[in-house]
Design a protein around this motif. Structure first.
Motif, short mmCIF file in Angstrom:
data_model
loop_
_atom_site.label_atom_id
_atom_site.label_comp_id
_atom_site.label_asym_id
_atom_site.label_seq_id
_atom_site.Cartn_x
_atom_site.Cartn_y
_atom_site.Cartn_z
N SER A 1 5.27 0.94 7.53
CA SER A 1 5.58 0.54 6.16
C SER A 1 6.76 -0.43 6.13
O SER A 1 6.75 -1.41 5.38
CB SER A 1 5.91 1.76 5.30
OG SER A 1 4.79 2.60 5.21
N GLY B 1 2.91 6.88 -10.99
CA GLY B 1 3.46 6.09 -9.89
C GLY B 1 3.62 6.85 -8.59
O GLY B 1 4.16 6.33 -7.62
N PHE C 1 14.32 8.02 0.75
CA PHE C 1 13.15 8.16 1.62
C PHE C 1 13.16 7.04 2.66
O PHE C 1 13.37 5.87 2.33
CB PHE C 1 11.87 8.08 0.76
CG PHE C 1 10.60 7.99 1.55
CD1 PHE C 1 10.20 9.02 2.38
CD2 PHE C 1 9.77 6.87 1.46
CE1 PHE C 1 9.03 8.94 3.11
CE2 PHE C 1 8.60 6.78 2.19
CZ PHE C 1 8.23 7.82 3.01
N ARG D 1 4.78 9.41 1.89
CA ARG D 1 5.74 10.25 1.17
C ARG D 1 5.01 11.35 0.40
O ARG D 1 5.39 12.51 0.43
CB ARG D 1 6.57 9.38 0.24
CG ARG D 1 7.59 10.12 -0.56
CD ARG D 1 8.50 9.14 -1.29
NE ARG D 1 9.25 9.81 -2.31
CZ ARG D 1 8.82 10.03 -3.55
NH1 ARG D 1 7.64 9.58 -3.92
NH2 ARG D 1 9.57 10.66 -4.42
N SER E 1 7.42 5.72 -4.22
CA SER E 1 7.92 5.57 -2.85
C SER E 1 8.85 4.37 -2.74
O SER E 1 9.89 4.44 -2.06
CB SER E 1 6.76 5.40 -1.86
OG SER E 1 6.04 6.60 -1.77
N ASN F 1 0.81 -1.22 0.00
CA ASN F 1 0.00 0.00 0.00
C ASN F 1 0.85 1.28 0.00
O ASN F 1 0.59 2.22 0.74
CB ASN F 1 -0.97 0.00 1.19
CG ASN F 1 -2.25 0.72 0.87
OD1 ASN F 1 -2.64 0.81 -0.30
ND2 ASN F 1 -2.91 1.24 1.88
N LEU F 2 1.88 1.27 -0.85
CA LEU F 2 2.68 2.47 -1.09
C LEU F 2 2.67 2.73 -2.58
O LEU F 2 2.30 1.85 -3.37
CB LEU F 2 4.14 2.26 -0.63
CG LEU F 2 4.41 2.22 0.87
CD1 LEU F 2 5.88 1.84 1.12
CD2 LEU F 2 4.10 3.54 1.54
N SER F 3 3.10 3.92 -2.99
CA SER F 3 3.17 4.20 -4.42
C SER F 3 4.47 3.62 -5.00
O SER F 3 5.42 3.35 -4.26
CB SER F 3 3.12 5.70 -4.66
OG SER F 3 4.29 6.30 -4.18
N ARG F 4 4.49 3.43 -6.31
CA ARG F 4 5.70 2.91 -6.97
C ARG F 4 6.88 3.86 -6.76
O ARG F 4 8.00 3.42 -6.53
CB ARG F 4 5.42 2.72 -8.47
CG ARG F 4 6.57 2.12 -9.25
CD ARG F 4 6.12 1.63 -10.62
NE ARG F 4 5.29 2.60 -11.33
CZ ARG F 4 5.78 3.60 -12.08
NH1 ARG F 4 7.08 3.76 -12.20
NH2 ARG F 4 4.96 4.43 -12.70
N ASP G 1 0.27 8.29 -0.29
CA ASP G 1 0.88 7.56 0.82
C ASP G 1 1.66 8.55 1.69
O ASP G 1 1.58 9.77 1.47
CB ASP G 1 1.76 6.39 0.31
CG ASP G 1 2.92 6.87 -0.55
OD1 ASP G 1 3.13 8.09 -0.66
OD2 ASP G 1 3.62 6.01 -1.11
N SER H 1 7.95 4.76 7.12
CA SER H 1 7.49 4.71 8.51
C SER H 1 7.72 3.30 9.05
O SER H 1 7.96 2.36 8.29
CB SER H 1 6.00 5.04 8.57
OG SER H 1 5.26 4.02 7.93
N ALA I 1 12.09 5.40 -4.24
CA ALA I 1 12.81 6.31 -3.33
C ALA I 1 13.40 5.54 -2.14
O ALA I 1 14.52 5.82 -1.71
CB ALA I 1 11.87 7.41 -2.84
#
Lengths: 75, 130
Positions: free
Chosen positions: A53, B53, A47, B71, A38, A33-36, B69, A50, A41
């Protein structure tokens, strides 16, 4: 400076472990459940995720958080 | 580019919105080509946002599938703060300049588009940096 002396940096093995698990960045992103972007990064060390995560990524990749993220002395 | 079949409502609704905007521009300006170009640009922007993305794509909500999210939230918050500060400083500078000039030379309405541009540009910079 850390209490142990020396400057410390967070390193990670997310890319290596993800590739070994046969997952693409997009698949891992969807699973945790994170973006690509992220995931990109995080893998590049730009980055810090958390705790939630990080634990989720570790669970999806079936490894411990310590295997994914390590503190390294810079000097 | 992967087309999300489940998100067809997103594509269709944004195409409709872009076409409506293009039609409004074409009829108000009388320039059909400008309406078509701007309509296509707006639709391309919607498609880009879905596929860049930066957002979590939640296909359970096909009309509004984009989620931020941690970030993306942090980038949004930083860009918002910077754009508000820049817009505030610009407003103050324009106010001073207009007070000094014999007749107001710079319209203060420029502050809003400036803030919007700063928000998007700074978001992109932060997104590239990390």
């Amino acid at each position: 400076m850390s209490p142990y002396g020396g400057k410390q940096k967070l390193k990670n093995s997310v890319k290596e472990i993800r590739e070994a698990a046969g997952l693409t960045q997009e698949e891992l992103a969807a699973a945790v459940n994170l973006s690509r972007q992220s995931i990109i990064a995080i893998e590049k060390g730009r980055f810090t995720p958390s705790v939630l995560s990080a634990l989720t990524i570790a669970e999806v990749l079936n490894v411990s958080v310590e295997e994914l993220f390590q503190l390294k002395n810079e000097d | 580019m992967k087309i999300y079949a489940k998100l067809m409502p997103y594509y269709l609704s944004r195409a409709l919105l872009a076409a409506l905007l293009g039609w409004l521009i074409a009829t108000s300006s009388g320039l059909v080509w400008m309406g078509i170009v701007l309509g296509l640009l707006v639709f391309a922007g919607f498609v880009y946002y879905l596929h860049n993305g930066r957002y979590i794509v939640d296909d359970g909500h096909p009309f509004f599938p984009l989620r931020r999210d941690d970030r993306a939230e942090s980038i949004r918050n930083k860009a918002l703060v910077v754009s508000v500060v820049v817009a505030g400083l610009a407003y103050f500078a324009i106010f001073i300049l207009n007070r000094m000039a014999a007749s107001p030379a710079i319209p203060s309405s420029l502050v809003l588009p400036l803030g919007v541009v700063v928000y998007f540009v700074y978001s992109m910079v932060l997104d590239k940096k990390g």
